[in-house]
Design a protein around this motif. Structure first.
Motif, PDB file in Angstrom:
ATOM      1  N   ILE A  31      47.966  13.640  30.395  1.00  0.00           N
ATOM      2  CA  ILE A  31      47.607  12.356  30.590  1.00  0.00           C
ATOM      3  C   ILE A  31      47.788  11.235  31.675  1.00  0.00           C
ATOM      4  N   VAL A  32      48.305  11.460  32.329  1.00  0.00           N
ATOM      5  CA  VAL A  32      48.164  10.323  33.465  1.00  0.00           C
ATOM      6  C   VAL A  32      47.934  11.080  34.733  1.00  0.00           C
ATOM      7  N   ALA A  33      48.181  12.803  34.489  1.00  0.00           N
ATOM      8  CA  ALA A  33      47.599  13.133  36.177  1.00  0.00           C
ATOM      9  C   ALA A  33      45.459  12.983  35.740  1.00  0.00           C
ATOM     10  N   ASP A  34      45.733  13.322  34.303  1.00  0.00           N
ATOM     11  CA  ASP A  34      43.942  13.429  34.321  1.00  0.00           C
ATOM     12  C   ASP A  34      43.521  12.086  34.479  1.00  0.00           C
ATOM     13  N   SER A  35      43.615  10.578  34.146  1.00  0.00           N
ATOM     14  CA  SER A  35      43.400   9.609  34.172  1.00  0.00           C
ATOM     15  C   SER A  35      43.301   9.755  35.296  1.00  0.00           C
ATOM     16  N   ARG A  36      44.137   9.539  36.674  1.00  0.00           N
ATOM     17  CA  ARG A  36      44.567   9.684  38.169  1.00  0.00           C
ATOM     18  C   ARG A  36      43.101  10.146  38.128  1.00  0.00           C
ATOM     19  N   ARG A  37      42.715  11.563  38.657  1.00  0.00           N
ATOM     20  CA  ARG A  37      41.798  12.300  38.267  1.00  0.00           C
ATOM     21  C   ARG A  37      40.420  11.511  38.058  1.00  0.00           C
ATOM     22  N   ALA A  38      40.732  10.614  36.803  1.00  0.00           N
ATOM     23  CA  ALA A  38      39.534  10.547  36.168  1.00  0.00           C
ATOM     24  C   ALA A  38      38.836   9.334  36.975  1.00  0.00           C
ATOM     25  N   LEU A  39      40.142   8.367  37.961  1.00  0.00           N
ATOM     26  CA  LEU A  39      39.661   6.921  38.403  1.00  0.00           C
ATOM     27  C   LEU A  39      39.053   7.162  39.538  1.00  0.00           C
ATOM     28  N   ALA A  40      39.835   8.578  40.306  1.00  0.00           N
ATOM     29  CA  ALA A  40      39.275   8.887  41.797  1.00  0.00           C
ATOM     30  C   ALA A  40      38.122   9.352  41.756  1.00  0.00           C
ATOM     31  N   LEU A  41      36.878   9.742  40.049  1.00  0.00           N
ATOM     32  CA  LEU A  41      35.772   9.470  40.627  1.00  0.00           C
ATOM     33  C   LEU A  41      34.779   8.356  40.657  1.00  0.00           C
ATOM     34  N   ILE A  42      35.830   7.576  39.919  1.00  0.00           N
ATOM     35  CA  ILE A  42      34.408   5.907  39.174  1.00  0.00           C
ATOM     36  C   ILE A  42      34.048   5.563  40.687  1.00  0.00           C
ATOM     37  N   PRO A  43      32.843   5.182  40.455  1.00  0.00           N
ATOM     38  CA  PRO A  43      32.949   3.979  42.195  1.00  0.00           C
ATOM     39  C   PRO A  43      33.653   3.119  41.776  1.00  0.00           C
TER      40      PRO A  43
END
Length: 897
Positions: free
Chosen positions: A579-591
């Motif tokens: 979950i933490v890994a997916d969340s960090r990946r998602a945060l990196a995509l957000i402008p």
């Protein structure tokens, strides 16, 4: 020859082969009087066998036979140790196969250090054939260069003309055992399988068929790199078979039907073997049931039986171990395998080579489609099959027709496109405006002659109006249906939301609007999660990720929300690292703009939740505190958004109790201001507030709050079942802490029953552990032990061995033993266990908790002063903590002894 006829042929051959040649025909006539053609086929096999063995000149080969037998009988692993072969020196034997022994060897010429695996061709009575196979293997390996194939290093002839090959040394374990050891899930197993497919396809592209693919020939190194070994019986597709081998050589358990029948070997043999490999990797079972593990039994099964579906075989005999090794329950493993994976594996295992995948690349492509949640070719429908066959029969006419149609469409499209777009945009805007006007008019109490209109009334009226107001405007209607579905879900009405999403999805698919399809799939995920079916959301998220482009700003929000949805499925399996890994990946995509603040807050909250459960609360607090401060200063923040952020932030303040409680209480008030005090939608925030009061040892205050959350969840019906199960577990723990044993057991019994129905292993395990604690305090030791052991069996596969959850289970089991058996339980093994538990607790953030102090007592009882240990334990534990009762049970047993 079909499978049944081959089976009869083989049975007749085996029944007659040991008889004198003169009796063959008469015995066959007795056994098979009605089929002269079959008798002739068997006679042909018998004569061929006699011709092949009659001229063996065994006397000529006797010295070699005796030498080989002596070598095997001696079983001296050092017989060749130290032998120099080229620049290498043999160290020790590491394996033995059909061609001979395999030795670990070191480079001995001083040029550089190198470890290799050396194959020594055995001394045999068919030495010419062995040498031919040795040369074929050397030629094959010399032509292969792939990172996942063990490469050829050197080769030559030793003393006495004995051939040897030096190969890359692979220190690893076979693929199946490696997957089970690391408990890889199904997706990771498929990805490793694709690595094997790539290596086999590389060999096929160089006209090499392996012919003996099996787990022992596929090793995985410690670093996770797969290596394909042993091309000793591989076949060059364009070679003369006589130059390589005239012998059928294969491993019966992994042989294809055509190998068993002695037919021509093609690349389809490797496709079949890869199907067997995938079958075992996914299900943990083999496809055929055999009574005896003999080569003949396997051959009969391969020819006569249809393979069991992996989804059925996986749960044979319960399937508990196979499921646990894949982070799944048996029921979930069966569901995951059913459908695409069943179809892929069974297509690879079809009896006729022409019915299988045409190549390894095709098999791999279908697996990749499954991982991407795209339609797999193994499940193509009849219509498509018939259409394909028609086009194949009329290829030229179909091609010319397609060219004509394309030309016509292109011409018309250029002429009409711009005008149509303009008209569509004008009509859509007008009808959307008309729809909104109607919606607001309906919201006017004066128009409806009633003054008590609710949000539900407004959405209901909107749904009735949407089809009339937007007739003929498919794109706008799909958007509005999606909005109405989201509104229903926001009101806690998933059953009303789903039909609207289905209708919107059908329109979006027809329009080919990828982003709209993805948005509808994402909202469908929300419905599934609301219905306690988070696992079913994962395939939808995979589809969304395959459809959207993370570099496209229009796609970002939908993609990020889909990734965030996957976390809901990970949470019940304790996969917080993922979950933490997916969340960090998602945060990196957000402008990094204000437009995405809400999205950023949601994902950060998800990440914080998992960081807390990974004992990284400080990281979680640091991530959320700036967001909370910013929202406090902002104007017109949505109450629901602020409530979510405050609730998430409160969970990170594990050492700041007062601040956390204030935040939880504020989140509840904000939710009440939006939805009302009686809405099931607010149950989650109420439950979190009750748990926070419990953790602050305010048990009396916590009780009515948790009871309120249960009432709200019950009012929400089936969609609130997961929250209800969790709240019932909390209520059972709280009643136990307050000494309300009967109420505690009733709540825990209901929590366990509901969690089992929902297949929520974490909730099942936690409730079982609380019931075991209750039974221990009541001296119901058999019940306590049964619940504790079952809780361990449920929770251990979902947690790391060193986790606090596993540690709690170990301590509870030991406490039950001490309370039931007294000092008789103080064995060396028990004391070693107690010491390990106490030491582990001392190294964790929970070192000062009551459960850690109970663990200290269990260890102290192994010392010389038990009375002092009990006195210390009573003083260390809070007077109202339930562990005081457990210590009294242990002390009573100890004093009785």
């Amino acid at each position: 020859m079909d499978a049944n006829r081959w089976r009869l042929t083989r049975e007749l051959f085996e029944a007659v082969v040991d008889l004198p040649r003169a009796r063959w025909e008469s015995r066959l006539a007795e056994l098979c009087p009605d089929d002269a053609a079959l008798r002739e086929e068997v006679l042909g096999l018998l004569r061929a066998d006699a011709d092949a063995t009659g001229g063996t000149a065994i006397a000529q080969h006797a010295p070699n036979v005796v030498a080989e037998l002596a070598e095997h009988l001696s079983e001296d692993p050092t017989v060749h140790a130290g032998l120099a072969l080229g620049p290498f020196r043999l160290v020790r034997e590491i394996g033995r196969g059909g061609m001979g022994a395999v030795w670990l060897a070191d480079r001995a010429d001083g040029q550089f250090e190198q470890a290799v695996a050396i194959k020594l061709v055995r001394g045999g009575w068919d030495r010419a054939e062995d040498i031919a196979r040795f040369r074929a293997e050397r030629q094959i390996l010399a032509g292969l260069s792939h990172p996942n194939i063990a490469h050829l290093v050197d080769g030559g002839m030793g003393e006495g003309g004995r051939p040897w090959l030096a190969l890359e040394y692979v220190d690893g374990v076979d693929l199946g055992r490696w997957c089970d050891k690391h408990r890889l899930d199904l997706a990771d197993r498929q990805r490793l399988f694709l690595t094997v497919c790539d290596a086999v396809q590389h060999a096929h592209q160089r006209l090499v068929v392996h012919r003996d693919l099996k787990p022992s020939n596929i090793l995985v190194r410690a670093d996770g790199v797969v290596k394909l070994l042993d091309f000793g019986i591989a076949k060059l597709i364009d070679a003369d078979d006589a130059q390589v081998s005239a012998t059928r050589v294969f491993t019966p358990e992994y042989a294809a039907p055509e190998q068993v029948r002695g037919e021509t070997v093609t690349t389809s043999v490797d496709v079949y073997a890869l199907g067997l490999l995938l079958y075992e990797l996914l299900s943990g079972q083999r496809p055929y049931k055999v009574e005896n593990s003999t080569p003949a039994a396997y051959e009969r099964a391969i020819l006569d039986q249809e393979p069991t579906r992996p989804s059925v075989a996986a749960t044979r005999d319960g399937g508990g171990m196979s499921a646990a090794n894949r982070h799944l329950t048996p029921a979930r493993l069966r569901r995951e395998l059913r459908g695409d994976l069943d179809a892929i594996v069974l297509k690879a295992l079809r009896k006729q080579p022409t019915d299988r995948y045409a190549s390894v690349a095709d098999l791999a492509a279908d697996v990749r489609r499954h991982l991407a949640r795209q339609p797999v070719h193994a499940r193509r429908g009849n219509f498509r099959y018939r259409a394909t066959r028609f086009l194949q029969r009329h290829a030229l006419a179909a091609a010319l027709s397609a060219v004509a149609v394309l030309a016509l469409v292109a011409g018309l499209g250029v002429a009409l496109w711009q005008a149509q777009v303009a008209r569509n945009e004008r009509d859509t805007a007008r009808q959307a405006l008309a729809f909104m006007r109607t919606l607001f008019t309906n919201a006017d109490p004066g128009q409806k002659q009633r003054g008590d209109l609710t949000a539900r009334d407004l959405v209901d009226e909107g749904v009735r109006s949407v089809r009339r107001a937007l007739a003929g405007q498919d794109a706008a209607r799909a958007d509005m249906l999606l909005a109405m579905g989201s509104a229903y879900l926001g009101l806690g009405l998933p059953d009303e939301a789903q039909p609207l999403l289905d209708e919107a999805g059908a329109i979006a698919q027809r329009l080919g609007d990828t982003l709209l399809v993805a948005r509808i799939l994402d909202e469908t995920c929300s419905v599934l999660q609301y219905r306690n079916r988070a696992d079913d959301c994962v395939p939808l998220v995979d589809r969304i990720e395959a459809m959207l482009d993370p570099s496209d700003p229009e796609h970002v929000e939908t993609l990020v929300r889909a990734i965030d949805h996957r976390s809901t499925a990970h949470a019940p399996r304790n996969r917080h690292d993922a979950i933490v890994a997916d969340s960090r990946r998602a945060l990196a995509l957000i402008p990094a703009t204000a437009d995405y603040d809400r999205l950023r807050a949601d994902v950060t909250g998800t990440m914080a939740f998992s960081l807390v459960r990974l004992n990284r609360a400080a990281e979680a607090e640091a991530a959320l505190r700036p967001l909370v401060d910013a929202l406090r200063k902002a104007q017109n923040v949505e109450p629901r958004w602020l409530a979510d952020v405050l609730d998430n932030f409160a969970s990170t303040l594990t050492t700041k109790t007062d601040e956390a409680l204030a935040l939880n209480a504020e989140a509840v008030r904000l939710m009440e201001s939006v939805y009302g005090a009686d809405s099931p939608v607010i149950a989650g925030k109420v439950s979190n507030y009750g748990v926070a009061l419990y953790k602050a040892n305010r048990y009396t205050d916590a009780l009515p709050v948790i009871e309120r959350s249960i009432a709200l969840n019950r009012a929400g019906g089936t969609p609130r079942a997961t929250s209800l199960a969790n709240a019932l577990g909390n209520l059972g723990a709280l009643h136990f802490q307050l000494g309300h044993d009967d109420a505690s057991r009733a709540a825990l019994n209901e929590a366990i029953e509901l969690s089992e129905a929902l297949q929520r292993p974490l909730d099942i395990g936690r409730a079982l552990r609380w019931r075991a604690n209750l039974s221990l305090a009541q001296a119901r030791y058999a019940d306590a032990r049964a619940d504790a052991q079952r809780a361990t069996s449920v929770l251990a596969p979902l947690n790391k061995p060193e986790s606090i959850t596993v540690l709690r289970g170990r301590a509870l089991n030991l406490a039950i033993d001490y309370a039931e058996r007294g000092s008789a339980a103080r064995t060396d093994a028990a004391c070693a266990e107690a010491q390990g538990i106490a030491a582990r607790f001392a190294a964790l953030p929970e070192a000062g908790t009551p459960e850690a102090r109970l663990a200290t007592l269990l260890h102290a009882l192994c010392g010389a002063a038990p009375a002092e240990a009990f006195k210390t334990a009573y003083a260390a534990l809070p007077p109202d903590d339930f562990r005081q009762r457990q210590v009294r049970r242990i002390e009573a047993a100890w004093r009785t002894d």
